[in-house]
Design a protein around this motif. Structure first.
Motif, PDB file in Angstrom:
ATOM      1  N   ALA A 164       0.670  -0.905  -0.034  1.00 56.42           N
ATOM      2  CA  ALA A 164       0.256   0.177   0.103  1.00 56.42           C
ATOM      3  C   ALA A 164       0.945   1.160   0.293  1.00 56.42           C
ATOM      4  O   ALA A 164       0.376   2.064  -0.799  1.00 56.42           O
ATOM      5  CB  ALA A 164      -1.490   0.329   1.026  1.00 56.42           C
ATOM      6  N   THR A 165       2.064   1.421   0.726  1.00 59.00           N
ATOM      7  CA  THR A 165       2.844   2.710   0.696  1.00 59.00           C
ATOM      8  C   THR A 165       3.378   2.824  -0.749  1.00 59.00           C
ATOM      9  O   THR A 165       3.558   4.041  -1.309  1.00 59.00           O
ATOM     10  CB  THR A 165       4.249   2.147   1.890  1.00 59.00           C
ATOM     11  OG1 THR A 165       5.172   0.294   1.174  1.00 59.00           O
ATOM     12  CG2 THR A 165       3.311   2.082   2.770  1.00 59.00           C
ATOM     13  N   ILE A 166       3.477   2.026  -1.501  1.00 65.59           N
ATOM     14  CA  ILE A 166       4.229   2.342  -2.985  1.00 65.59           C
ATOM     15  C   ILE A 166       2.762   2.655  -4.167  1.00 65.59           C
ATOM     16  O   ILE A 166       2.662   3.536  -4.900  1.00 65.59           O
ATOM     17  CB  ILE A 166       4.437   0.981  -3.702  1.00 65.59           C
ATOM     18  CG1 ILE A 166       5.921   0.549  -3.322  1.00 65.59           C
ATOM     19  CG2 ILE A 166       4.368   1.033  -5.254  1.00 65.59           C
ATOM     20  CD1 ILE A 166       6.977   1.027  -3.390  1.00 65.59           C
ATOM     21  N   ILE A 167       1.880   1.832  -3.430  1.00 70.01           N
ATOM     22  CA  ILE A 167       0.735   2.369  -4.185  1.00 70.01           C
ATOM     23  C   ILE A 167      -0.077   3.738  -3.508  1.00 70.01           C
ATOM     24  O   ILE A 167      -0.154   4.879  -4.903  1.00 70.01           O
ATOM     25  CB  ILE A 167      -0.382   1.180  -3.909  1.00 70.01           C
ATOM     26  CG1 ILE A 167      -0.210   0.547  -4.527  1.00 70.01           C
ATOM     27  CG2 ILE A 167      -2.163   1.982  -4.437  1.00 70.01           C
ATOM     28  CD1 ILE A 167      -1.779  -0.449  -4.238  1.00 70.01           C
ATOM     29  N   SER A 168      -0.039   4.590  -2.875  1.00 71.65           N
ATOM     30  CA  SER A 168      -0.322   5.835  -2.463  1.00 71.65           C
ATOM     31  C   SER A 168       0.686   6.641  -2.969  1.00 71.65           C
ATOM     32  O   SER A 168       0.118   7.957  -2.922  1.00 71.65           O
ATOM     33  CB  SER A 168      -0.195   5.327  -0.734  1.00 71.65           C
ATOM     34  OG  SER A 168       1.156   5.922  -0.777  1.00 71.65           O
ATOM     35  N   ARG A 169       1.863   6.448  -3.475  1.00 70.53           N
ATOM     36  CA  ARG A 169       2.745   7.600  -4.010  1.00 70.53           C
ATOM     37  C   ARG A 169       2.305   7.153  -5.422  1.00 70.53           C
ATOM     38  O   ARG A 169       3.666   8.213  -5.889  1.00 70.53           O
ATOM     39  CB  ARG A 169       4.751   6.423  -3.546  1.00 70.53           C
ATOM     40  CG  ARG A 169       4.793   7.424  -2.382  1.00 70.53           C
ATOM     41  CD  ARG A 169       5.803   6.183  -1.395  1.00 70.53           C
ATOM     42  NE  ARG A 169       7.030   6.661  -0.152  1.00 70.53           N
ATOM     43  CZ  ARG A 169       6.301   6.472   0.588  1.00 70.53           C
ATOM     44  NH1 ARG A 169       4.405   5.017   0.608  1.00 70.53           N
ATOM     45  NH2 ARG A 169       6.152   6.363   1.468  1.00 70.53           N
ATOM     46  N   CYS A 170       1.590   6.828  -6.313  1.00 70.29           N
ATOM     47  CA  CYS A 170       1.674   6.859  -7.198  1.00 70.29           C
ATOM     48  C   CYS A 170       0.291   7.356  -8.153  1.00 70.29           C
ATOM     49  O   CYS A 170      -0.550   7.056  -6.932  1.00 70.29           O
ATOM     50  CB  CYS A 170       1.645   5.459  -7.887  1.00 70.29           C
ATOM     51  SG  CYS A 170       2.671   4.799  -7.885  1.00 70.29           S
ATOM     52  N   GLN A 171       0.418   7.700  -9.103  1.00 77.35           N
ATOM     53  CA  GLN A 171      -1.423   7.794  -9.440  1.00 77.35           C
ATOM     54  C   GLN A 171      -1.878   6.572 -10.411  1.00 77.35           C
ATOM     55  O   GLN A 171      -0.349   6.127 -11.399  1.00 77.35           O
ATOM     56  CB  GLN A 171      -1.220   9.057 -10.650  1.00 77.35           C
ATOM     57  CG  GLN A 171      -1.189  10.480 -10.147  1.00 77.35           C
ATOM     58  CD  GLN A 171      -1.163  11.632 -10.695  1.00 77.35           C
ATOM     59  OE1 GLN A 171      -1.760  11.097 -12.270  1.00 77.35           O
ATOM     60  NE2 GLN A 171      -1.392  13.421 -10.647  1.00 77.35           N
ATOM     61  N   ARG A 172      -3.096   6.044  -9.774  1.00 80.76           N
ATOM     62  CA  ARG A 172      -3.481   4.703 -10.329  1.00 80.76           C
ATOM     63  C   ARG A 172      -4.041   4.619 -11.193  1.00 80.76           C
ATOM     64  O   ARG A 172      -5.058   5.508 -11.390  1.00 80.76           O
ATOM     65  CB  ARG A 172      -3.831   3.610  -9.376  1.00 80.76           C
ATOM     66  CG  ARG A 172      -3.878   2.661  -9.520  1.00 80.76           C
ATOM     67  CD  ARG A 172      -4.244   1.961  -8.625  1.00 80.76           C
ATOM     68  NE  ARG A 172      -5.229   0.443  -9.052  1.00 80.76           N
ATOM     69  CZ  ARG A 172      -5.547  -0.743  -8.183  1.00 80.76           C
ATOM     70  NH1 ARG A 172      -5.299   0.085  -6.697  1.00 80.76           N
ATOM     71  NH2 ARG A 172      -6.227  -1.786  -8.924  1.00 80.76           N
ATOM     72  N   PHE A 173      -3.438   4.219 -12.914  1.00 80.62           N
ATOM     73  CA  PHE A 173      -4.752   3.898 -13.614  1.00 80.62           C
ATOM     74  C   PHE A 173      -5.138   2.917 -14.379  1.00 80.62           C
ATOM     75  O   PHE A 173      -4.039   1.597 -13.865  1.00 80.62           O
ATOM     76  CB  PHE A 173      -4.103   4.427 -15.068  1.00 80.62           C
ATOM     77  CG  PHE A 173      -3.773   6.239 -14.996  1.00 80.62           C
ATOM     78  CD1 PHE A 173      -5.066   7.423 -15.134  1.00 80.62           C
ATOM     79  CD2 PHE A 173      -2.645   6.599 -14.991  1.00 80.62           C
ATOM     80  CE1 PHE A 173      -5.254   8.195 -15.316  1.00 80.62           C
ATOM     81  CE2 PHE A 173      -2.744   7.874 -14.516  1.00 80.62           C
ATOM     82  CZ  PHE A 173      -3.721   9.000 -14.702  1.00 80.62           C
ATOM     83  N   ASP A 174      -6.329   2.085 -13.967  1.00 85.23           N
ATOM     84  CA  ASP A 174      -6.469   0.793 -14.052  1.00 85.23           C
ATOM     85  C   ASP A 174      -7.466   0.829 -15.704  1.00 85.23           C
ATOM     86  O   ASP A 174      -8.499   1.180 -16.305  1.00 85.23           O
ATOM     87  CB  ASP A 174      -8.207   0.274 -13.148  1.00 85.23           C
ATOM     88  CG  ASP A 174      -7.577   0.622 -11.962  1.00 85.23           C
ATOM     89  OD1 ASP A 174      -6.360  -0.129 -12.158  1.00 85.23           O
ATOM     90  OD2 ASP A 174      -8.144   0.539 -11.267  1.00 85.23           O
ATOM     91  N   PHE A 175      -6.336  -0.237 -16.520  1.00 83.09           N
ATOM     92  CA  PHE A 175      -6.797  -0.274 -18.051  1.00 83.09           C
ATOM     93  C   PHE A 175      -7.607  -1.290 -17.844  1.00 83.09           C
ATOM     94  O   PHE A 175      -7.419  -2.347 -17.172  1.00 83.09           O
ATOM     95  CB  PHE A 175      -5.384  -0.904 -18.832  1.00 83.09           C
ATOM     96  CG  PHE A 175      -4.635   0.000 -19.451  1.00 83.09           C
ATOM     97  CD1 PHE A 175      -4.399   0.934 -20.326  1.00 83.09           C
ATOM     98  CD2 PHE A 175      -3.624   0.790 -17.863  1.00 83.09           C
ATOM     99  CE1 PHE A 175      -3.318   1.448 -20.290  1.00 83.09           C
ATOM    100  CE2 PHE A 175      -2.850   1.997 -18.184  1.00 83.09           C
ATOM    101  CZ  PHE A 175      -3.101   2.150 -19.275  1.00 83.09           C
ATOM    102  N   ARG A 176      -8.927  -1.446 -18.675  1.00 83.87           N
ATOM    103  CA  ARG A 176      -9.896  -2.109 -19.174  1.00 83.87           C
ATOM    104  C   ARG A 176      -9.819  -3.514 -19.855  1.00 83.87           C
ATOM    105  O   ARG A 176      -9.025  -2.580 -20.975  1.00 83.87           O
ATOM    106  CB  ARG A 176     -11.101  -1.558 -18.647  1.00 83.87           C
ATOM    107  CG  ARG A 176     -11.149  -0.582 -20.115  1.00 83.87           C
ATOM    108  CD  ARG A 176     -12.868  -0.022 -19.820  1.00 83.87           C
ATOM    109  NE  ARG A 176     -12.862   0.536 -21.487  1.00 83.87           N
ATOM    110  CZ  ARG A 176     -13.279   0.767 -21.984  1.00 83.87           C
ATOM    111  NH1 ARG A 176     -13.502  -0.715 -22.618  1.00 83.87           N
ATOM    112  NH2 ARG A 176     -13.401   1.696 -23.307  1.00 83.87           N
TER     113      ARG A 176
END
Length: 590
Positions: A164-176
């Protein structure tokens, strides 16, 4: 000129070339146009949906020599060299091969140096979930506060494995997954430009097989076009991919509906001669009945079907089955599909699954008034409940009659004060006084011989090896072990082992023929000779052992209240009441 695979030749080189990810494209283009590009991005989604391609396009867009714009020009030296992979400042790292902490420390040391060829250093870390915990920890601080000239783009198919510490430092984009219509349209455009003649049904089936991955669809198209010399038809796609035409599914479904096992086996043999695999056939048949269920229950379910190209043509077949039948078929096929992974002969299991479906349809067609019902079971039978076996029903009736007779004799000998409130005994004619019957109280035959053998040397040897027996049952079938572990061996007699159970449900499940066969096979293998499994409830075994210990002529020393001893001698029916109802439910009052 050397041939390049279609998925490589048609890899997106700009945002407008990407298919089916408009929500991501628009966000990234707006960020570039407004100069609000983040230092770290996380691209997650299924395989073949454009994560790495979008990362390389983004790297070109932020380093384009014609200025940052919504699209890279793909003409300047920077764009051309990034496309070719010749820019040292834009690195694509495979985390599966460079997953250790040393590689990440090396990357962290190089980040501080300014770029030499382009404006921004871009690190694209593919399959980032493969990094070790130590590597993630080494990356944390750099990922949170990198130098202003560095951008990180992390790509993964399994974002749930990232800390979770890595995810919180990034802008997340979910490809469908790319939709069926978008894939089919894109494949049609590629066929036109590549000079490939392809039927619409063939392209649609290729899109369905790819499960939303554009790269998989292009790989299948490339393979089939090579085989067919540029003429792609629906039948050729089926032949190359091992698929089955929906018409053959319809024939199988019709045979199941009519209960025609002969035709079913002929169709299975035909499929096997065509080189189809049994597990793939079963999987496709499961999808077909799932599609029939969708057509039956969901209006306009064209976009929800996987194996039916024209749902309107199969409405008649969906109407022929009831909802309950379709649910039962899907559940049965799914169960057999799970078992087929471990089957030695998959074709046999496939045939058994189809015959099972036929038998289900036959049992569903039996009229309700043909169900056997008697006495207290008539209400359940009228409500559609299944009747018990007639032989078992007769045994229960005899047991009830015997207990009623015994209770009547006890009541005629004197009144019983039963219950915790000391209520008066009911008359013998009241039917509700009959106790409930439990099959758990049945005693095995020759219990006296088992009692005599409980201290034998054979039993001592078996008791020492019982842990090996339990382990063998667990290795053979873990579900049987879950029920059998409740029992413990208490005696042995010749070729039979007596096992006592604490809970009724564990004993009843163990007694089932299939489970008994597994256990007796393990007993023969682990104990060196064949043994039959005999079961008993632990409380019944303890009671029988205590009775055998009371030898005639031996006086038992027992402390008891004087009042209870006198009452027992004067009123023998009290012992009968205690035996029928148990000590907890009988209260003796003067």
């Amino acid at each position: 000129m050397e041939h390049i695979a279609l998925y490589r030749a048609w890899r997106p080189q700009s945002f407008q070339d990407m298919v089916g990810q408009q929500h991501i494209i628009q966000t990234l283009q707006n960020a570039i146009r407004e100069d609000r590009v983040s230092h770290a991005y996380l691209f997650s989604g299924p395989r073949g949906t454009g994560k790495t391609s979008a990362a390389k396009v983004l790297a070109k867009a932020v380093n384009c020599e014609r200025g940052q714009g919504p699209e890279p020009c793909n003409e300047c030296p920077s764009c051309l060299r990034i496309t070719a992979g010749n820019v040292m400042d834009v690195q694509e790292i495979d985390a599966a091969s460079n997953r250790g902490v040393e590689e990440i420390r090396d990357l962290r040391d190089k980040v501080k140096y300014a770029p030499t060829e382009v404006r921004r250093k871009v690190y694209i870390i593919d399959e980032v979930h493969m990094l070790t915990t130590e590597a993630f920890n080494a990356l944390l601080k750099t990922l949170e506060e990198p130098p202003p000239h560095v951008m990180f783009i992390l790509a993964t198919t399994e974002p749930h494995k990232l800390p979770a510490t890595i995810i919180s430092r990034c802008q997340r984009f979910d490809f469908r997954r790319v939709s069926l219509e978008e894939q089919t349209g894109h494949l049609k455009q590629i066929c036109e430009k590549e000079g490939i003649s392809a039927d619409d049904d063939a392209l649609q089936y290729i899109a369905r097989l790819s499960d939303g991955g554009m790269r998989d669809a292009l790989s299948i198209l490339d393979q089939i076009s090579s085989f067919t010399e540029g003429q792609v038809t629906y039948q050729q796609v089926l032949g190359m991919t091992g698929g089955i035409p929906s018409e053959q599914f319809a024939r199988l479904a019709r045979a199941i509906l009519e209960g025609d096992m002969g035709l079913l086996l002929e169709l299975v043999e035909q499929l096997m001669h065509e080189g189809k695999s049994a597990d793939k056939c079963l999987e496709n048949l499961l999808y077909y009945f799932r599609d029939l269920l969708m057509i039956k229950m969901v209006p306009n379910a064209d976009h929800l079907t996987d194996r039916v190209l024209n749902p309107a043509d199969f409405k008649d077949m969906a109407t022929a089955f009831s909802r309950e039948q379709l649910f039962g078929i899907v559940e049965t096929l799914n169960r057999y599909l799970g078992e087929m992974k471990y089957a030695t002969h998959p074709q046999t299991l496939f045939e058994v699954a189809l015959m099972k479906l036929c038998s289900l349809q036959e049992s569903a067609s039996v009229p309700a008034d043909a169900v056997i019902s008697s006495g207290a079971f008539q209400g359940a039978a009228a409500g559609g409940a299944a009747a018990s076996d007639p032989d078992e029903l007769g045994v229960l009736k005899k047991q009830i009659a015997a207990l009623e007779k015994k209770l009547e004799q006890a009541l005629q000998s004197g009144g019983i004060s039963g219950g915790r409130e000391g209520a008066q005994a009911r008359p013998a004619s009241v039917p509700s006084a009959a106790p409930r019957i439990s099959t758990a109280s049945k005693m095995p035959p020759q219990v006296d011989k088992f009692i005599a053998g409980k201290d034998s040397a054979d039993f001592a040897s078996i008791y020492k090896q019982w842990s090996l027996v339990l382990q063998g049952v667990k290795e053979e079938k873990i579900t049987v072990h879950a029920w059998f572990v409740d029992g413990e061996p208490v005696s042995v007699m010749e070729d039979a082992v007596l096992v006592a159970f604490k809970n009724t449900i564990h004993r009843d499940t163990t007694e089932k023929p299939a489970n008994r066969q597994v256990i007796e096979g393990v007993l023969a293998a682990r104990l060196g000779k064949p043994y039959r499994l005999v079961t008993i409830m632990l409380r019944d075994w303890n009671e029988a052992s205590m009775k055998s210990a009371e030898q005639p002529g031996k006086e038992e020393l027992r402390l008891e209240h004087e009042h209870e001893a006198g009452a027992a001698k004067q009123e023998p029916w009290i012992d009968e009441a205690i035996q029928l109802f148990g000590e907890d439910l009988v209260v003796i009052k003067e």
